[in-house]
Design a protein around this motif. Structure first.
Motif, PDB file in Angstrom:
ATOM      1  N   LYS A  22       0.843  -1.200   0.091  1.00  0.00           N
ATOM      2  CA  LYS A  22       0.068   0.047   0.034  1.00  0.00           C
ATOM      3  C   LYS A  22       1.062   1.233  -0.080  1.00  0.00           C
ATOM      4  CE  LYS A  22      -2.088  -0.129   4.035  1.00  0.00           C
ATOM      5  NZ  LYS A  22      -3.207   0.382   4.630  1.00  0.00           N
ATOM      6  N   GLY A  23       0.106   2.327  -0.249  1.00  0.00           N
ATOM      7  CA  GLY A  23       1.066   3.572  -0.538  1.00  0.00           C
ATOM      8  C   GLY A  23       1.316   4.241   1.161  1.00  0.00           C
ATOM      9  N   GLY A  24       2.190   5.085   1.079  1.00  0.00           N
ATOM     10  CA  GLY A  24       2.368   5.925   2.348  1.00  0.00           C
ATOM     11  C   GLY A  24       3.079   5.042   3.479  1.00  0.00           C
ATOM     12  N   VAL A  25       3.718   3.820   3.245  1.00  0.00           N
ATOM     13  CA  VAL A  25       4.521   3.091   4.302  1.00  0.00           C
ATOM     14  C   VAL A  25       5.995   3.429   4.114  1.00  0.00           C
ATOM     15  CG1 VAL A  25       2.819   1.364   4.254  1.00  0.00           C
ATOM     16  CG2 VAL A  25       4.877   1.181   2.710  1.00  0.00           C
ATOM     17  N   GLY A  26       6.358   4.335   3.143  1.00  0.00           N
ATOM     18  CA  GLY A  26       7.826   4.587   3.004  1.00  0.00           C
ATOM     19  C   GLY A  26       8.392   3.832   2.023  1.00  0.00           C
ATOM     20  N   LYS A  27       8.135   3.123   1.266  1.00  0.00           N
ATOM     21  CA  LYS A  27       8.776   2.541  -0.013  1.00  0.00           C
ATOM     22  C   LYS A  27       9.485   3.455  -0.715  1.00  0.00           C
ATOM     23  CE  LYS A  27       5.955   2.305  -3.440  1.00  0.00           C
ATOM     24  NZ  LYS A  27       6.669   3.629  -3.908  1.00  0.00           N
ATOM     25  N   SER A  28       9.299   4.572  -1.214  1.00  0.00           N
ATOM     26  CA  SER A  28      10.039   5.443  -1.765  1.00  0.00           C
ATOM     27  C   SER A  28      11.354   6.048  -0.992  1.00  0.00           C
ATOM     28  CB  SER A  28       9.470   6.815  -2.168  1.00  0.00           C
ATOM     29  OG  SER A  28       8.096   6.412  -3.023  1.00  0.00           O
ATOM     30  N   THR A  29      10.989   6.252   0.111  1.00  0.00           N
ATOM     31  CA  THR A  29      11.970   6.472   1.276  1.00  0.00           C
ATOM     32  C   THR A  29      12.975   5.356   1.358  1.00  0.00           C
ATOM     33  OG1 THR A  29      10.444   7.861   2.780  1.00  0.00           O
ATOM     34  CG2 THR A  29      12.530   7.482   3.784  1.00  0.00           C
ATOM     35  N   VAL A  30      12.701   4.450   1.506  1.00  0.00           N
ATOM     36  CA  VAL A  30      13.724   3.190   1.600  1.00  0.00           C
ATOM     37  C   VAL A  30      14.239   3.169   0.152  1.00  0.00           C
ATOM     38  CG1 VAL A  30      13.778   0.727   1.508  1.00  0.00           C
ATOM     39  CG2 VAL A  30      12.437   1.803   3.254  1.00  0.00           C
ATOM     40  N   THR A  49      11.211  15.130  -5.696  1.00  0.00           N
ATOM     41  CA  THR A  49      11.204  15.784  -4.370  1.00  0.00           C
ATOM     42  C   THR A  49      12.343  15.157  -3.519  1.00  0.00           C
ATOM     43  OG1 THR A  49       8.939  16.409  -4.241  1.00  0.00           O
ATOM     44  CG2 THR A  49       9.920  16.201  -2.415  1.00  0.00           C
ATOM     45  N   MET A  50      12.401  13.894  -3.462  1.00  0.00           N
ATOM     46  CA  MET A  50      13.136  13.395  -2.395  1.00  0.00           C
ATOM     47  C   MET A  50      14.845  13.493  -2.655  1.00  0.00           C
ATOM     48  SD  MET A  50      11.469   9.772  -0.927  1.00  0.00           S
ATOM     49  CE  MET A  50       9.789  10.080  -0.062  1.00  0.00           C
ATOM     50  N   MET A  51      15.032  13.507  -4.295  1.00  0.00           N
ATOM     51  CA  MET A  51      16.305  13.619  -4.542  1.00  0.00           C
ATOM     52  C   MET A  51      16.673  15.109  -4.845  1.00  0.00           C
ATOM     53  SD  MET A  51      18.122  10.769  -4.630  1.00  0.00           S
ATOM     54  CE  MET A  51      19.480  11.129  -5.933  1.00  0.00           C
ATOM     55  N   GLN A  65      13.861  13.692  11.389  1.00  0.00           N
ATOM     56  CA  GLN A  65      14.858  14.100  10.500  1.00  0.00           C
ATOM     57  C   GLN A  65      14.743  13.367   8.892  1.00  0.00           C
ATOM     58  OE1 GLN A  65      16.524  16.767  11.894  1.00  0.00           O
ATOM     59  NE2 GLN A  65      17.244  17.000   9.647  1.00  0.00           N
ATOM     60  N   LEU A  66      14.373  12.302   9.182  1.00  0.00           N
ATOM     61  CA  LEU A  66      14.394  11.719   7.953  1.00  0.00           C
ATOM     62  C   LEU A  66      13.105  12.044   6.988  1.00  0.00           C
ATOM     63  CD1 LEU A  66      14.758   8.948   5.989  1.00  0.00           C
ATOM     64  CD2 LEU A  66      13.603   7.841   7.503  1.00  0.00           C
ATOM     65  N   ARG A  67      11.928  12.426   7.522  1.00  0.00           N
ATOM     66  CA  ARG A  67      11.065  13.060   6.756  1.00  0.00           C
ATOM     67  C   ARG A  67      11.329  14.621   6.134  1.00  0.00           C
ATOM     68  NH1 ARG A  67       8.955  17.663   6.709  1.00  0.00           N
ATOM     69  NH2 ARG A  67       8.678  17.797   8.950  1.00  0.00           N
ATOM     70  N   ILE A  68      12.237  15.281   7.187  1.00  0.00           N
ATOM     71  CA  ILE A  68      12.758  16.547   6.721  1.00  0.00           C
ATOM     72  C   ILE A  68      13.817  16.342   5.506  1.00  0.00           C
ATOM     73  CG2 ILE A  68      14.024  18.572   7.508  1.00  0.00           C
ATOM     74  CD1 ILE A  68      12.820  17.951  10.364  1.00  0.00           C
TER      75      ILE A  68
HETATM   76  P1  ADP Z   1       5.476   5.489  -0.049  1.00  0.00           P
HETATM   77  O1  ADP Z   1       6.679   5.490  -1.215  1.00  0.00           O
HETATM   78  O2  ADP Z   1       5.086   4.039   0.435  1.00  0.00           O
HETATM   79  O3  ADP Z   1       3.982   5.946  -0.524  1.00  0.00           O
HETATM   80  P2  ADP Z   1       6.901   7.288   1.110  1.00  0.00           P
HETATM   81  O4  ADP Z   1       8.307   6.858   1.122  1.00  0.00           O
HETATM   82  O5  ADP Z   1       6.724   8.593   0.185  1.00  0.00           O
HETATM   83  O6  ADP Z   1       5.854   6.567   1.085  1.00  0.00           O
HETATM   84  O7  ADP Z   1       6.568   8.021   2.702  1.00  0.00           O
HETATM   85  C1  ADP Z   1       5.797   8.984   3.154  1.00  0.00           C
HETATM   86  C2  ADP Z   1       5.787   9.833   3.974  1.00  0.00           C
HETATM   87  O8  ADP Z   1       6.486   9.383   5.177  1.00  0.00           O
HETATM   88  C3  ADP Z   1       7.101  10.857   3.327  1.00  0.00           C
HETATM   89  O9  ADP Z   1       6.942  11.871   3.604  1.00  0.00           O
HETATM   90  C4  ADP Z   1       8.496  10.566   4.238  1.00  0.00           C
HETATM   91  O10 ADP Z   1       9.365  11.537   4.306  1.00  0.00           O
HETATM   92  C5  ADP Z   1       7.773   9.830   5.450  1.00  0.00           C
HETATM   93  N1  ADP Z   1       8.437   8.943   6.104  1.00  0.00           N
HETATM   94  C6  ADP Z   1       8.591   7.311   5.598  1.00  0.00           C
HETATM   95  N2  ADP Z   1       9.539   6.953   6.633  1.00  0.00           N
HETATM   96  C7  ADP Z   1       9.617   7.514   7.526  1.00  0.00           C
HETATM   97  C8  ADP Z   1      10.511   7.607   8.712  1.00  0.00           C
HETATM   98  N3  ADP Z   1      10.859   6.374   9.188  1.00  0.00           N
HETATM   99  N4  ADP Z   1      10.425   8.626   9.715  1.00  0.00           N
HETATM  100  C9  ADP Z   1       9.865   9.595   9.429  1.00  0.00           C
HETATM  101  N5  ADP Z   1       9.021   9.926   8.146  1.00  0.00           N
HETATM  102  C10 ADP Z   1       8.979   8.854   7.330  1.00  0.00           C
END
Ligand code: ADP
Length: 365
Positions: free
Chosen positions: A112-120, A149-151, A313-316
């Protein structure tokens, strides 16, 4: 009398790479053996710069050399082990591989979306490059691209064409490409199945990636067209599945795992994201049920690659497009990411040496 080169090789033939289950000589990892008086210098070429077992391999080598010296009644001085790395491709690229210069394609998916896939995906790519690997990041999330945005690509001009290909962005030590830089930012990205297929195919194969050790692909969430296209198009070494610990997220992640397995893709493991929240005073808040993803990995008999707490800090840094800052100023965050990156690289090496990887089985047009 000093140890001979043969005695040192014999010692190295008793040292196993614990992951690959074979000894260093058989694995052709021994690149240099020299003596200087009683001192011994050994050069070992690892299968990834992100190897998590360097210290263990070094200790085992020193012990093996000392043990051979003791049985031979030979004095030995310092035993110096120097590591280099060369990422090995799973085999010769097949004639129909559109990216023959990319050794490993690794998908990052989520149920599902919003779990931090792109972040990982972003931090995996940037972190592998920090460790010395040539790495690319393909934003395959064509419905909701986050890589711009993330890059921190927002302010850069669109990608430059070279012949029929586009030059990837080269920032934060990696090459990256995203649909987000090819369409206006406020345009709704609505793709019918064949269009999604075409858009992803173009992004993947018409980017001039050059030579890469790892190409990380950030997939759209869920089990739609793009993962199917990806597995039809490129040989995949494996997929990483990201999920948060609560049951509803785990249920969706299970579907993503099943999808990869049905497509014949090795699941390299599970990452638990937003595991806990650690407040400034050190108090830990378990918001989503820490450990849910680890239990899920055990249940599915998959490697658990690590857990990322919620770090403001990761979100920022994600929002600011400054991923390298994740390794500056918040040591626990950098260490957590490095641990996960090493575990992924380890699973890639294991999958490579075991010969388990997917060649595209269907041709696409
Ligand atoms: P997805 O790709 O699964 O939709 P994202 O990677 O875009 O999710 O992450 C959704 C939001 O949550 C983003 O704003 C990201 O910065 C934030 N985020 C993800 N993982 C963490 C974490 N471990 N701590 C803080 N913020 C996080």
């Amino acid at each position: 009398m000093a140890l001979t080169s043969k005695q040192i090789h014999d010692a190295l033939a008793t040292v196993q790479d614990p992951d690959l289950g074979k000894d260093l000589v058989t694995l052709k990892m021994v690149k240099d053996v020299r003596t200087d008086g009683d001192d011994v210098h050994i050069g070992i070429e690892l299968t990834t710069p992100a190897c998590p077992l360097k210290d263990k391999i070094r200790d085992d080598i020193v012990e093996a050399v000392r043990s051979v010296a003791a049985s031979a009644g030979t004095a030995v001085g310092a035993v110096d082990v120097e590591f280099t790395a060369h990422v090995r491709a799973p085999g010769e690229p097949s004639a129909d591989n559109p990216l023959p210069n990319v050794k490993h394609v690794i998908a990052v998916g989520a149920g599902k979306g919003g779990v931090g896939k792109s972040t990982v995906a972003v931090n995996l790519a940037v972190g592998l490059a920090r460790m010395g690997a040539a790495t690319g990041l393909l934003d395959g999330d064509i419905y909701g691209p986050s890589v711009t945005t993330m890059m921190g690509l927002d302010t850069l001009p669109p990608p430059k064409p070279r012949g029929n290909t586009l030059l990837p962005f080269e920032v934060h030590g990696i090459r990256s490409m995203t649909i987000g830089k090819l369409v206006p930012p406020d345009k709704a990205l609505i793709w019918r199945g064949p269009m999604a297929h075409g858009a992803f195919k173009q992004l993947a194969t018409q980017t001039d990636w050059g030579e890469l050790d790892y190409l990380i692909v950030d997939l759209p969430p869920g089990t739609g067209d793009v993962p199917l296209t990806l597995t039809q198009l490129l040989p995949l070494t494996g997929a990483v599945v990201v999920c948060t610990p609560q049951k509803v997220a785990v249920d969706d992640a299970r579907r993503a795992v099943r999808m990869f397995q049905q497509l014949g893709v090795t699941v390299l493991g599970i990452v638990e994201n937003m595991s806990v929240f650690v407040a400034d005073d050190g108090t830990t808040y378990d918001l989503f049920g820490q450990g849910g993803a680890e239990l899920f990995a055990q249940e599915m008999n998959l490697p658990f690659l690590g857990a990322i707490p919620i770090y403001p800090q990761l979100r920022i840094n994600c929002d600011a497009g400054t991923p390298l800052r994740n390794w500056q100023g918040t040591p626990a965050l950098g260490d957590t990411l490095d641990g996960i990156i090493r575990n992924v690289a380890q699973q890639v090496s294991i999958a490579t040496m075991s010969g388990k990887f997917v060649q595209p089985s269907l041709s696409v047009t």
